[in-house]
Design an enzyme around this catalytic site. Structure first.
Site, short mmCIF file in Angstrom:
data_model
loop_
_atom_site.label_atom_id
_atom_site.label_comp_id
_atom_site.label_asym_id
_atom_site.label_seq_id
_atom_site.Cartn_x
_atom_site.Cartn_y
_atom_site.Cartn_z
N TRP A 151 0.80 -1.23 0.00
CA TRP A 151 0.00 0.00 0.00
C TRP A 151 0.83 1.27 0.00
CZ3 TRP A 151 1.91 2.01 4.37
CH2 TRP A 151 2.22 1.14 5.43
N ASN A 152 2.15 1.17 0.15
CA ASN A 152 2.88 2.42 0.42
C ASN A 152 3.10 3.29 -0.82
OD1 ASN A 152 4.70 0.28 -0.18
ND2 ASN A 152 6.40 1.56 0.46
N LYS A 175 -3.49 -7.40 -8.19
CA LYS A 175 -4.23 -7.21 -6.94
C LYS A 175 -3.46 -6.26 -6.05
CE LYS A 175 -4.53 -8.74 -2.83
NZ LYS A 175 -4.94 -7.52 -2.11
N GLY A 228 5.83 -6.78 -0.92
CA GLY A 228 5.14 -6.78 0.37
C GLY A 228 6.06 -7.24 1.47
N GLU A 250 9.83 -8.70 -3.76
CA GLU A 250 10.43 -7.46 -3.25
C GLU A 250 9.91 -7.27 -1.84
OE1 GLU A 250 12.67 -5.64 -4.53
OE2 GLU A 250 12.74 -6.49 -6.53
N LEU A 251 10.76 -7.51 -0.86
CA LEU A 251 10.29 -7.59 0.53
C LEU A 251 10.84 -6.46 1.38
CD1 LEU A 251 10.63 -11.48 0.78
CD2 LEU A 251 8.73 -10.13 -0.12
N CYS A 284 10.15 0.60 1.96
CA CYS A 284 10.93 -0.62 2.16
C CYS A 284 12.39 -0.28 2.41
CB CYS A 284 10.80 -1.50 0.93
SG CYS A 284 11.22 -0.63 -0.60
N GLU A 383 11.58 -5.16 11.07
CA GLU A 383 11.11 -4.00 10.30
C GLU A 383 9.89 -3.38 11.00
OE1 GLU A 383 9.05 -4.63 6.53
OE2 GLU A 383 10.24 -3.04 5.64
P1 NAP Z 1 1.77 -7.40 3.00
O1 NAP Z 1 0.89 -7.45 4.18
O2 NAP Z 1 2.73 -8.51 2.81
O3 NAP Z 1 0.79 -7.30 1.73
C1 NAP Z 1 1.28 -7.12 0.42
C2 NAP Z 1 0.23 -7.57 -0.58
O4 NAP Z 1 0.05 -9.00 -0.47
C3 NAP Z 1 -1.15 -6.97 -0.35
O5 NAP Z 1 -1.77 -6.75 -1.58
C4 NAP Z 1 -1.84 -8.06 0.45
O6 NAP Z 1 -3.22 -7.96 0.41
C5 NAP Z 1 -1.33 -9.29 -0.26
N1 NAP Z 1 -1.40 -10.53 0.51
C6 NAP Z 1 -1.42 -10.69 1.85
N2 NAP Z 1 -1.44 -12.01 2.16
C7 NAP Z 1 -1.44 -12.68 0.98
C8 NAP Z 1 -1.43 -14.07 0.63
N3 NAP Z 1 -1.42 -15.03 1.56
N4 NAP Z 1 -1.42 -14.40 -0.68
C9 NAP Z 1 -1.41 -13.45 -1.63
N5 NAP Z 1 -1.42 -12.12 -1.36
C10 NAP Z 1 -1.42 -11.75 -0.07
O7 NAP Z 1 2.62 -6.05 2.95
P2 NAP Z 1 2.10 -4.57 3.19
O8 NAP Z 1 1.86 -4.36 4.64
O9 NAP Z 1 1.02 -4.27 2.22
O10 NAP Z 1 3.37 -3.71 2.72
C11 NAP Z 1 4.44 -3.40 3.53
C12 NAP Z 1 5.62 -4.29 3.24
O11 NAP Z 1 5.99 -4.17 1.87
C13 NAP Z 1 6.87 -3.90 4.04
O12 NAP Z 1 7.48 -5.06 4.52
C14 NAP Z 1 7.74 -3.23 3.00
O13 NAP Z 1 9.12 -3.26 3.29
C15 NAP Z 1 7.41 -4.02 1.77
N6 NAP Z 1 7.78 -3.27 0.57
C16 NAP Z 1 8.85 -3.70 -0.17
C17 NAP Z 1 9.26 -2.98 -1.30
C18 NAP Z 1 10.44 -3.43 -2.13
O14 NAP Z 1 10.58 -2.97 -3.27
N7 NAP Z 1 11.32 -4.29 -1.63
C19 NAP Z 1 8.58 -1.82 -1.67
C20 NAP Z 1 7.48 -1.42 -0.89
C21 NAP Z 1 7.09 -2.15 0.23
P3 NAP Z 1 -3.96 -7.23 1.67
O15 NAP Z 1 -3.46 -5.83 1.70
O16 NAP Z 1 -5.36 -7.32 1.34
O17 NAP Z 1 -3.55 -8.01 2.89
#
Ligand code: NAP
Length: 493
Positions: A151-152, A175, A228, A250-251, A284, A383
């Site tokens: 979402w960020n 999605k 995510g 990308e975590l 991230c 994190e």
């Molecule tokens: P998240 O909770 O892992 O969710 C990411 C996406 O995955 C959302 O669309 C989420 O849907 C979906 N999702 C959740 N559980 C799933 C499953 N079991 N199967 C398939 N999809 C699923 O992460 P977030 O809180 O949105 O984002 C923050 C994280 O993203 C942080 O850790 C950040 O460091 C990381 N990030 C990494 C980068 C990079 O380039 N390395 C860039 C930006 C952010 P819902 O929202 O509906 O749960």
């Protein structure tokens, strides 16, 4: 309340179940729009639409040059719609309008760059070691790509996948996060306006459990491109592995900003602040650990606390605002919980540590600085994804490298020094996908970005990334009329 709909096979539609999710404006702390709460039925329809589009003449008969032209056209449309899309992102995730607008104005570059690359991916004729055989390789698209984003920075993260993936000739089911989907749903319309055939770009919204899980395990999805958290990344990696799909992940990160005593300390302080307080720490690549050489430790810590104290929190659309709210209610509770856990664990607060309240009722948290943090503590290892900085002293270059590398993550690192030979030494030894020297949070469509260790698998951006959305085919043509001498052994000579 405003409603946004899915885009499946070129048609705007609600979820088949008729259910909706509400999305929060974190500045006003009130729901502002509804998005479809899609489930397996919608996922199956969207994947079918993407698969049909992948096999359709309308898409397959486009030459790579024509695909490139479509990408450049969509880049132009994004530029024309930058303000409208940035405003939607700000409403949904509370990030500064100035930052989101800067992103939206830069995002077209990925479409221009990968549009230009679309017709420059060449196979080869192999100097094969068998007489009378003509052997060549070709690069082909993978098929249907599932893009799942955080979402960020929804549109930036999506663009890192879409631009190379479409240039390569794939089709997409996207999605976005349930917490910030509106901009992606509005953005998807631009692809048909640009002339992409219906079904090439599909978007459905919903929860990770309801829609995401089905999407990553769907048999007709060839690759999952995910941004995510580490925990979700592990679940997706297992599912992709079990179903033999390609995956890029990308975590998260726990990146170190390392300040040596010989650095330009004023520039370093601004860089460190931009690494952790910009975007309310919700990036991230946040430089959430600050490593400072002991000779300048107290002086530099003081400079960071002074910056933190002066940060103006407020309405994200106000040009004077420097830090907006945290993006959503569960995340706000999580960040506050991690701050109080750090205090319970004995961490020493140097600044902040509390919610910030104002008349808006927004989900604000003070910029927060902890001093003398142990690198083994949870505060330094986990994190937080919020405006929380863990400051750690070090003595030698070797100490700094060991501390910087001493977490499970490896996304990015910053180094602040005027010693050029140190910059080469240290950037070789840091285990992170990106090393910034005397700068931080700099990004480009030309430069690969991604993590080592628990920060992910694969990279995004840069020339090579287009091939992560393709696979090679090897074609053997036998020009000899002679029969095979022995059909029961492999043809090796
Ligand atoms: P998240 O909770 O892992 O969710 C990411 C996406 O995955 C959302 O669309 C989420 O849907 C979906 N999702 C959740 N559980 C799933 C499953 N079991 N199967 C398939 N999809 C699923 O992460 P977030 O809180 O949105 O984002 C923050 C994280 O993203 C942080 O850790 C950040 O460091 C990381 N990030 C990494 C980068 C990079 O380039 N390395 C860039 C930006 C952010 P819902 O929202 O509906 O749960």
């Amino acid at each position: 309340m405003k409603r946004f709909e899915n885009l499946i096979g070129g048609e705007k539609c609600p979820a088949a179940s008729g259910k909706w999710l509400r999305s929060l404006d974190p500045y006003r702390n009130e729901d502002w729009c509804e998005i479809p709460d899609s489930d397996e039925v919608d996922v199956d329809r969207a994947v079918e639409a993407a698969r049909d589009a992948f096999q359709s003449d309308a898409w397959r008969s486009l030459t790579p040059t024509a695909r490139g032209a479509l990408l450049r056209r969509v880049g132009d449309l994004i530029a024309e719609n930058a303000e409208r899309l940035a405003e939607l992102e700000v409403r949904d995730n509370g990030k500064l309008l100035s930052e989101m607008l800067a992103q939206l104005k830069y995002i077209p570059q990925w479409y221009y760059y990968f549009g230009g690359l679309a017709d420059k991916i060449e196979g080869g004729v192999l100097p094969i070691d068998k007489a009378d055989h003509f052997v060549y390789t070709n690069w082909e698209p993978l098929g249907v790509i599932a893009a799942i984003t955080a979402w960020n920075s929804p549109l930036l993260l999506l663009t890192w996948k879409l631009a190379p993936g479409l240039a390569a000739g794939n089709t997409f089911v996207i999605k976005p996060s349930e917490f910030a989907s509106a901009s992606t749903l509005a953005f998807a319309d631009l692809f048909e306006e640009a002339g992409f055939p219906a079904g090439v770009v599909n978007v459905l919204t919903g929860t990770g459990r309801g829609a995401g899980q089905r999407l990553v395990s769907h048999p007709d999805v060839a690759k999952v491109a995910f941004t995510g958290s580490e925990a979700t990344g592990r679940a997706i990696s297992s599912s992709a592995g079990a179903n033999l799909k390609h995956a890029t992940l990308e975590l998260g990160g726990k990146s170190a900003n390392i300040v040596f005593a010989d650095a330009d300390l004023q520039a370093a302080a601004a860089g460190v602040a931009s690494g952790i307080f910009a975007a309310t720490g919700q990036t991230c690549m946040a430089g959430s650990r600050l490593l400072v050489q002991r000779e300048v430790y107290e002086e530099f810590l003081q400079a960071i606390c002074t910056i933190a104290e002066g940060i103006k929190l407020g309405n994200p659309v106000d040009p004077d605002t420097q830090m907006g709210p945290v993006a959503n209610a569960p995340h706000y509770q999580k960040v506050l919980g991690m701050i109080s856990q750090a205090m319970d664990d004995g961490a020493e607060l140097a600044y902040g540590g509390n919610p910030h309240t104002d008349a808006s009722g927004g989900l604000f948290i003070q910029p927060t600085v902890f001093r003398d943090v142990s690198n083994e503590s949870r505060l330094a290892q986990e994190e937080i994804f919020g405006p929380v900085l863990a400051v750690i002293p070090f003595d030698t270059e070797e100490d700094a490298i060991a501390i910087a590398n001493g977490t499970p993550f490896g996304l990015a690192a910053g180094v602040w020094t005027t010693n050029m030979s140190r910059t080469f030494r240290i950037s070789q030894k840091l285990k992170s996908g990106t090393v910034w020297v005397n700068t931080y949070r700099a990004l480009s469509y030309i430069a690969p970005f991604g993590g080592m260790k628990a920060s992910g698998l694969g990279r995004e951006s840069g020339q090579e990334m287009i091939k992560s959305y393709m696979q090679t085919k090897t074609v053997w043509i036998n020009n000899s009329t002679e029969a095979v001498t022995n059909p029961f052994i492999m043809r090796l000579s």
